[in-house]
Motif scaffolding. Structure first.
Motif, PDB file in Angstrom:
ATOM      1  N   ILE A  75       0.509  -1.007  -0.013  1.00  0.00           N
ATOM      2  CA  ILE A  75      -0.039   0.240  -0.212  1.00  0.00           C
ATOM      3  C   ILE A  75       1.242   0.990  -0.098  1.00  0.00           C
ATOM      4  O   ILE A  75       1.588   1.303   1.085  1.00  0.00           O
ATOM      5  CB  ILE A  75      -0.238   0.136   1.232  1.00  0.00           C
ATOM      6  N   ALA A  76       1.025   2.302  -1.018  1.00  0.00           N
ATOM      7  CA  ALA A  76       1.826   3.323  -1.342  1.00  0.00           C
ATOM      8  C   ALA A  76       0.805   4.814  -1.218  1.00  0.00           C
ATOM      9  O   ALA A  76      -0.445   4.276  -0.731  1.00  0.00           O
ATOM     10  CB  ALA A  76       2.464   3.356  -2.457  1.00  0.00           C
ATOM     11  N   THR A  77       2.145   5.649  -0.681  1.00  0.00           N
ATOM     12  CA  THR A  77       1.539   6.957  -0.535  1.00  0.00           C
ATOM     13  C   THR A  77       3.025   7.351  -0.666  1.00  0.00           C
ATOM     14  O   THR A  77       3.921   7.033  -1.167  1.00  0.00           O
ATOM     15  CB  THR A  77       1.328   7.337   0.881  1.00  0.00           C
ATOM     16  N   GLY A  78       2.442   8.969  -0.912  1.00  0.00           N
ATOM     17  CA  GLY A  78       3.678   9.878  -1.349  1.00  0.00           C
ATOM     18  C   GLY A  78       3.057  11.138  -2.283  1.00  0.00           C
ATOM     19  O   GLY A  78       1.980  11.252  -2.357  1.00  0.00           O
ATOM     20  N   SER A  79       3.807  11.383  -2.495  1.00  0.00           N
ATOM     21  CA  SER A  79       3.869  12.925  -3.889  1.00  0.00           C
ATOM     22  C   SER A  79       5.066  12.994  -4.539  1.00  0.00           C
ATOM     23  O   SER A  79       6.090  12.766  -4.267  1.00  0.00           O
ATOM     24  CB  SER A  79       3.157  14.802  -3.196  1.00  0.00           C
ATOM     25  N   HIS A  80       5.391  14.536  -4.745  1.00  0.00           N
ATOM     26  CA  HIS A  80       6.069  15.409  -5.664  1.00  0.00           C
ATOM     27  C   HIS A  80       6.503  16.207  -4.521  1.00  0.00           C
ATOM     28  O   HIS A  80       7.011  16.757  -4.024  1.00  0.00           O
ATOM     29  CB  HIS A  80       6.081  15.701  -7.227  1.00  0.00           C
ATOM     30  N   VAL A  81       9.067  15.712  -4.968  1.00  0.00           N
ATOM     31  CA  VAL A  81       9.456  16.578  -4.101  1.00  0.00           C
ATOM     32  C   VAL A  81       9.643  17.541  -4.981  1.00  0.00           C
ATOM     33  O   VAL A  81       9.990  18.395  -4.030  1.00  0.00           O
ATOM     34  CB  VAL A  81      10.532  15.721  -4.407  1.00  0.00           C
ATOM     35  N   ASP A  82       9.793  18.283  -6.100  1.00  0.00           N
ATOM     36  CA  ASP A  82       9.962  19.659  -6.792  1.00  0.00           C
ATOM     37  C   ASP A  82       8.670  20.676  -5.977  1.00  0.00           C
ATOM     38  O   ASP A  82       7.744  19.939  -5.895  1.00  0.00           O
ATOM     39  CB  ASP A  82      10.107  18.946  -7.751  1.00  0.00           C
ATOM     40  N   THR A  83       9.363  21.528  -6.326  1.00  0.00           N
ATOM     41  CA  THR A  83       8.480  22.798  -6.187  1.00  0.00           C
ATOM     42  C   THR A  83       8.520  23.522  -7.322  1.00  0.00           C
ATOM     43  O   THR A  83       9.273  23.617  -8.605  1.00  0.00           O
ATOM     44  CB  THR A  83       8.862  23.712  -5.193  1.00  0.00           C
ATOM     45  N   VAL A  84       7.227  24.968  -7.367  1.00  0.00           N
ATOM     46  CA  VAL A  84       7.633  25.668  -8.660  1.00  0.00           C
ATOM     47  C   VAL A  84       8.739  26.678  -7.883  1.00  0.00           C
ATOM     48  O   VAL A  84       9.275  26.391  -6.807  1.00  0.00           O
ATOM     49  CB  VAL A  84       5.982  26.422  -8.658  1.00  0.00           C
ATOM     50  N   VAL A  85       9.201  27.464  -9.690  1.00  0.00           N
ATOM     51  CA  VAL A  85      10.161  28.515  -8.448  1.00  0.00           C
ATOM     52  C   VAL A  85       9.496  29.143  -7.839  1.00  0.00           C
ATOM     53  O   VAL A  85       8.674  30.023  -7.850  1.00  0.00           O
ATOM     54  CB  VAL A  85      10.402  29.441  -9.978  1.00  0.00           C
ATOM     55  N   ASN A  86       9.826  29.777  -6.368  1.00  0.00           N
ATOM     56  CA  ASN A  86       9.555  30.000  -5.601  1.00  0.00           C
ATOM     57  C   ASN A  86       7.991  29.846  -4.885  1.00  0.00           C
ATOM     58  O   ASN A  86       7.118  30.401  -5.170  1.00  0.00           O
ATOM     59  CB  ASN A  86       9.325  31.873  -6.133  1.00  0.00           C
ATOM     60  N   GLY A  87       7.922  28.547  -4.551  1.00  0.00           N
ATOM     61  CA  GLY A  87       6.120  28.324  -4.373  1.00  0.00           C
ATOM     62  C   GLY A  87       6.777  27.599  -2.538  1.00  0.00           C
ATOM     63  O   GLY A  87       7.329  28.461  -1.849  1.00  0.00           O
ATOM     64  N   ASP A  91       3.055  22.296  -1.289  1.00  0.00           N
ATOM     65  CA  ASP A  91       2.214  21.356  -2.598  1.00  0.00           C
ATOM     66  C   ASP A  91       3.731  20.641  -2.594  1.00  0.00           C
ATOM     67  O   ASP A  91       4.462  20.592  -2.987  1.00  0.00           O
ATOM     68  CB  ASP A  91       2.751  23.000  -3.500  1.00  0.00           C
ATOM     69  N   GLY A  92       2.775  19.313  -3.216  1.00  0.00           N
ATOM     70  CA  GLY A  92       4.168  18.676  -3.036  1.00  0.00           C
ATOM     71  C   GLY A  92       4.588  17.810  -1.686  1.00  0.00           C
ATOM     72  O   GLY A  92       4.292  16.330  -1.740  1.00  0.00           O
ATOM     73  N   GLN A  93       5.091  18.240  -0.687  1.00  0.00           N
ATOM     74  CA  GLN A  93       6.273  17.865  -0.024  1.00  0.00           C
ATOM     75  C   GLN A  93       5.303  17.400   1.151  1.00  0.00           C
ATOM     76  O   GLN A  93       5.530  16.860   2.168  1.00  0.00           O
ATOM     77  CB  GLN A  93       7.392  18.836   0.278  1.00  0.00           C
ATOM     78  N   LEU A  94       3.991  17.811   1.323  1.00  0.00           N
ATOM     79  CA  LEU A  94       3.131  17.518   2.262  1.00  0.00           C
ATOM     80  C   LEU A  94       2.771  16.009   2.180  1.00  0.00           C
ATOM     81  O   LEU A  94       2.658  15.461   2.841  1.00  0.00           O
ATOM     82  CB  LEU A  94       2.173  17.903   2.061  1.00  0.00           C
ATOM     83  N   GLY A  95       2.670  15.633   1.103  1.00  0.00           N
ATOM     84  CA  GLY A  95       2.035  14.481   0.534  1.00  0.00           C
ATOM     85  C   GLY A  95       3.109  13.048   0.874  1.00  0.00           C
ATOM     86  O   GLY A  95       3.451  12.164   1.083  1.00  0.00           O
ATOM     87  N   ILE A  96       4.671  13.574   0.962  1.00  0.00           N
ATOM     88  CA  ILE A  96       5.770  13.186   1.536  1.00  0.00           C
ATOM     89  C   ILE A  96       6.224  13.581   3.447  1.00  0.00           C
ATOM     90  O   ILE A  96       5.903  12.521   4.131  1.00  0.00           O
ATOM     91  CB  ILE A  96       7.111  13.996   0.785  1.00  0.00           C
ATOM     92  N   ILE A  97       5.793  14.370   3.446  1.00  0.00           N
ATOM     93  CA  ILE A  97       6.222  14.432   5.376  1.00  0.00           C
ATOM     94  C   ILE A  97       4.819  13.938   5.665  1.00  0.00           C
ATOM     95  O   ILE A  97       4.767  13.424   6.316  1.00  0.00           O
ATOM     96  CB  ILE A  97       7.162  15.964   5.444  1.00  0.00           C
ATOM     97  N   GLY A  98       3.419  13.897   5.139  1.00  0.00           N
ATOM     98  CA  GLY A  98       2.466  13.802   5.428  1.00  0.00           C
ATOM     99  C   GLY A  98       2.542  12.331   5.563  1.00  0.00           C
ATOM    100  O   GLY A  98       2.161  11.404   6.657  1.00  0.00           O
ATOM    101  N   GLY A  99       2.964  11.626   4.786  1.00  0.00           N
ATOM    102  CA  GLY A  99       2.776  10.610   4.606  1.00  0.00           C
ATOM    103  C   GLY A  99       3.817   9.653   5.305  1.00  0.00           C
ATOM    104  O   GLY A  99       3.673   8.440   6.357  1.00  0.00           O
ATOM    105  N   TYR A 100       4.947  10.423   5.311  1.00  0.00           N
ATOM    106  CA  TYR A 100       5.852   9.971   6.315  1.00  0.00           C
ATOM    107  C   TYR A 100       5.632   9.407   7.849  1.00  0.00           C
ATOM    108  O   TYR A 100       5.877   8.778   8.772  1.00  0.00           O
ATOM    109  CB  TYR A 100       7.284  10.632   6.199  1.00  0.00           C
ATOM    110  N   LEU A 101       4.479  10.524   8.624  1.00  0.00           N
ATOM    111  CA  LEU A 101       4.435  11.115  10.198  1.00  0.00           C
ATOM    112  C   LEU A 101       3.117  10.030  10.030  1.00  0.00           C
ATOM    113  O   LEU A 101       2.823   9.626  10.647  1.00  0.00           O
ATOM    114  CB  LEU A 101       3.879  12.213  10.283  1.00  0.00           C
TER     115      LEU A 101
END
Lengths: 408, 408
Positions: A75-87, A91-101
């Motif tokens: 069962i997987a979770t996650g999202s993208h680690v890149d951002t827009v310029v001056n993001g 966006d994106g990283q919440l899916g990683i740190i939220g998944g981790y927590l």
């Protein structure tokens, strides 16, 4: 602030330090220095939690807790680690740190899962360094075409392939699926709109991602002296543009939610106070969750545009350069998320996503759904992007309960 | 081609050689090298025709045939010698070469006039080098304010006063009128619109010059994600702009000629396909020959704009930065011109001017009127600016007959 909330704030600050820019935002572009640093730091963090962590050829990062079943179901979770310029910081990283927590909390509360649980930090989604989007998620399935990136460059003239090699990554060796064992995918993301906030709700359970059509429209009339050309002798492109916008938006409002219609860009020539504009270029962006409604509506607008141009003896060129179908989420997974909210007394709303996400690439291939948390004032792609910590926590709790349901 | 027509073509080519540019047009800006050359060459040409020729302090050139009355009454013609950047071969300078040829033909046919006849090659009207217009005509009457030009510069940072000194000119010593003896002024000019051409008429007898009001309007809404912001939650400035344009132009058409309404400039931010625009700046230019109609109409539109903004919760700032009253021409002089057309079987039309001209500065102070000839396709301020030689000739003949009536 409770320990749980403090932990969210801490990890959010930690991950945002990678690529933090002078303008108070995060600029962490694919295959940049800060991008490589954060992926390596995440790998270490995943390993410290007892995960098996590894990169694939192109730089997607996977962290896996092996389940007690010792089976081949993940069962997987996650999202993208890149951002827009001056993001922003979510966006994106919440899916990683939220998944981790969420996984950390599960392990602390319930020990190891039966099925494997995997977190994926996807290399890229935004298309903000190179003119290519979904590089991360498309490579999960071997559907990213080498040809599409071989000759593209960033704004500084650095080639995609060179940047990739610089970070120690390369093209996939074949078109095989990198995650054949993944049986469900749940992505936690900020809404990037203001619906949840306006309605005072903490969690969105996403039923589908909109389809969208984008157009460039060119109008060719006649530039004339603003004082000496009587109204009846004009071929005024601004007049035609205005009529199209007014009538189309009126029609869009009649169709109602979730149809959205945007005329985001307009350039007229010569663009000066005392000349009737003779040329115009504008864009139209239309989205809906139902393909049939989207197609029928936009085709009506195409007709309306042609008619408005003809009435004013103005030439029109309509170029529909994007045509993406809506992507429904998996109803079993959305039910799991909905039940997770109910069990945990989390206020939620079934809604669609008006923006594109990695899940739209994953959903046609693996049962997938998304969890949204509110964006304050609907702001995203901006340093002011934010979500109340309490709402971040509710999103993480929803993800935790969903993963529990799917993997324990 | 007859000798008369050939002479027109020759003098047109001759004067256009001063300041001819690489793009096939004429760029002869105030106090430039080519500007000084043409004024000096015209002085010589006037003298060769038996005129007394001289410059005033600021560089207006006067050529005068002394009448047999030896009196103090002068009938004048002329126009401005400067051009826009990359302008055509007729705007402004037609009034000088046409005036010259009309006087030449009069002298040849009838000898010296009773009253003095004067031709004025005005230094400047276009405002195309420095941000100041009507420098030439305003200095005829001492109404150009020194303060308004003292600190202005051209695009290369050269000061107005330095450029003037460089050509050997300077401010007027006092505010006296330079042409107290002039009892009538007739200006020959191209229409710069397409009314004469559309109606197949060779000469326009100008009854008045429109008044005009120009505005800068700013809209402040909210930039939002084009996919995630439902229509009802938007503060879309393009939508407001479009509504304003559509409704205002509809109203303008109802009022009818000679009202003209132009939204020539529009800039939106961030101006990208997938963001609802949050800021806009646009211009409005409105003209009419009747001051009351102009004021009433524009004030209605101001209200309409405020209402359209309010309906969409968008802030609006309306800046009316130009407010010029219509200038009627002298009815005695227009009668003289009309009769001249009738006597010479020249097809004509009483009409207004939708553009500004030196005559609008002169008319409130000296009985004045204008003669228009058709602009092919209505084009002006462009190398493609043109008028059939036959029509140029009819304009010159009309001017000749009018000057005869006034001065012989």
């Amino acid at each position: 602030m409770s320990e749980l909330l403090q932990e969210i704030e801490d990890i959010r600050s930690w991950i945002s330090s990678f690529g933090s820019d002078d303008l108070g935002g995060v600029s962490r572009l694919l295959y940049s220095e800060s991008w490589l640093e954060v992926q390596k730091a995440l790998k270490k963090k995943f390993e410290e939690l007892g995960m098996e962590a590894s990169f694939d050829e192109i730089g997607n990062l996977y962290g896996k807790i092996i389940g007690t079943d010792n089976g081949n179901e993940t069962i997987a979770t996650g999202s993208h680690v890149d951002t827009v310029v001056n993001g922003g910081q979510l966006d994106g990283q919440l899916g990683i740190i939220g998944g981790y927590l969420a996984i950390k909390r599960l392990l602390e509360a319930h020990g190891k899962p039966k099925k494997n649980i995997e977190i994926i930090s996807l290399a890229e989604e935004e298309g903000s360094r190179f003119p290519y989007v979904f590089w991360g998620s498309k490579n999960l399935f071997g559907i990213a075409d080498k040809k599409d990136v071989e000759n593209i460059e960033d704004a500084n003239g650095i080639g995609f392939v060179d940047a990739m090699h610089q970070c120690g990554f390369d093209f996939k060796k074949d078109n095989s699926c990198s995650i054949p064992d993944v049986k469900a995918f749940v992505e936690l993301h900020i809404e990037q709109g203001n619906t949840l906030e306006m309605e005072g709700i903490s969690v969105g359970v996403i039923s589908g991602i909109v389809g969208q059509r984008r157009y460039n429209i060119k109008l060719k009339g006649e530039a004339n002296h603003a004082g000496t050309t009587l109204m009846k002798y004009r071929k005024d492109v601004t007049q035609v543009f205005a009529k199209i916008v007014t009538e189309s938006i009126e029609k869009a409002k009649k169709v109602g939610d979730p149809l959205v219609l945007t005329f985001g860009k307009i350039l007229v020539k010569p663009n000066t106070v005392n000349v009737v504009p003779g040329d115009a270029m504008f864009t139209m962006d239309c989205r809906h969750t139902d393909k049939e409604v989207l197609c029928k509506f936009t085709e009506e607008i195409e007709e309306l545009m042609k008619q408005a141009a003809e009435e004013s003896s103005v030439e029109i060129e309509i170029d529909r350069w994007m045509d993406e179908d809506p992507v429904p989420m998996d109803s079993n997974i959305t039910s799991v998320i909905e039940n997770a909210c109910k069990k945990n007394n989390i206020d939620y709303k079934i809604m669609h996503s008006g923006a594109g996400h990695d899940s739209q690439i994953i959903a046609p291939r693996i049962p997938t759904a998304m969890i949204f948390v509110p964006s304050i004032k609907g702001i995203s792609h901006n340093p002011a992007e934010d979500t109340k910590t309490e709402d971040l926590n509710k999103g993480i709790e929803t993800l935790k309960a969903s993963l529990y349901e799917l993997a324990y």
